[in-house]
Scaffold this motif. Structure first.
Motif, short mmCIF file in Angstrom:
data_model
loop_
_atom_site.label_atom_id
_atom_site.label_comp_id
_atom_site.label_asym_id
_atom_site.label_seq_id
_atom_site.Cartn_x
_atom_site.Cartn_y
_atom_site.Cartn_z
N MET A 44 17.47 -1.68 14.15
CA MET A 44 18.56 -2.35 14.26
C MET A 44 18.70 -3.48 13.20
SD MET A 44 18.74 -3.50 18.22
CE MET A 44 20.03 -4.87 17.94
N PRO A 45 19.71 -3.45 12.24
CA PRO A 45 19.75 -4.23 11.05
C PRO A 45 19.78 -5.59 11.31
CG PRO A 45 21.99 -3.32 11.62
CD PRO A 45 20.99 -2.91 12.47
N ASP A 46 19.26 -6.43 10.41
CA ASP A 46 19.47 -7.92 10.43
C ASP A 46 20.66 -8.04 10.34
OD1 ASP A 46 19.16 -10.56 10.04
OD2 ASP A 46 17.83 -10.52 8.20
N SER A 47 21.34 -9.01 11.06
CA SER A 47 22.59 -9.38 11.32
C SER A 47 23.00 -10.18 10.05
CB SER A 47 22.83 -10.32 12.49
OG SER A 47 22.05 -11.34 12.38
N ARG A 48 22.16 -10.68 9.19
CA ARG A 48 22.47 -11.39 7.87
C ARG A 48 22.23 -10.25 6.99
NH1 ARG A 48 17.94 -15.93 8.99
NH2 ARG A 48 17.05 -13.92 9.66
N GLY A 49 21.67 -9.07 7.16
CA GLY A 49 21.89 -8.33 5.87
C GLY A 49 20.46 -8.36 5.04
N ARG A 50 20.05 -7.51 4.52
CA ARG A 50 18.74 -7.59 3.84
C ARG A 50 18.96 -8.47 2.56
NH1 ARG A 50 17.47 -1.88 2.61
NH2 ARG A 50 16.75 -2.76 0.90
N LEU A 51 17.83 -8.96 1.96
CA LEU A 51 17.98 -9.83 0.83
C LEU A 51 18.28 -9.03 -0.55
CD1 LEU A 51 17.74 -12.74 -0.33
CD2 LEU A 51 15.36 -12.07 -0.69
N MET A 52 17.83 -7.67 -0.47
CA MET A 52 18.09 -6.72 -1.43
C MET A 52 19.61 -6.55 -1.67
SD MET A 52 15.65 -6.31 -3.54
CE MET A 52 15.24 -4.77 -4.36
N ASP A 53 20.05 -6.31 -0.37
CA ASP A 53 21.50 -5.81 -0.27
C ASP A 53 22.40 -7.08 -0.94
OD1 ASP A 53 20.81 -3.53 1.15
OD2 ASP A 53 21.44 -4.38 2.80
#
Length: 158
Positions: A44-53
């Motif tokens: 499941m993806p982090d709801s805040r999105g990845r820092l690299m993204d």
């Protein structure tokens, strides 16, 4: 002569007639369900999105601002604060906010630009920046840098 049913015995119904599961079979099924659940949670993806993204998105938008300065033959500036960033264009003797894809953006929740109060970098009409700048993004103990070179190159570094 009595006939006997091959599937019965004197002690009671046979395994074929019982239709139940053994303890080992139940444990195997529970283990498989547990592993599948763990895999689903980890995927499941982090709801805040990845820092690299977030860093990549910032870098792409900054590169678009660089290109806009060249194409429109107007200086474009990037400003960065701990809470967000935006792009301005020099029009009529003053900096005016850009709109569309280069409108003001806030960092995603939990993300901040470390070590900046309010920084501004300007791309001239040839695409050169007035100085090099590194923006360090942080979130939950992670960090990554977006580097803007004086020649206008933009890249995400670790």
């Amino acid at each position: 002569m009595p006939t006997s049913d091959p599937g019965s015995n004197a002690a009671g119904p046979s395994r074929a007639q019982d239709g139940g599961f053994t303890l080992v079979e139940l444990m195997v099924v529970i283990t498989v369900i547990g592993l599948a659940s763990a895999a689903a949670v980890l995927m499941m993806p982090d709801s805040r999105g990845r820092l690299m993204d977030e860093a990549a998105r910032f870098a792409v938008r900054t590169r678009a601002a660089h290109d806009a300065a060249i194409v429109e033959a107007r200086p474009v500036s990037l400003w960065v604060t701990p809470g967000g960033y935006g792009y301005d264009q020099w029009r009529g003797g003053a900096w005016t906010p850009m709109d569309g894809a280069l409108k003001v953006e806030r960092w995603k929740p939990g993300t901040a630009a470390a070590g900046v109060a309010r920084e501004r970098l300007t791309f001239d009409t040839t695409g050169l920046a007035d100085r090099a700048m590194t923006v360090t993004l942080t979130r939950e103990g992670m960090r990554t840098d977006v580097v803007v070179e004086a020649n206008g190159d933009v890249r995400v570094a670790g």
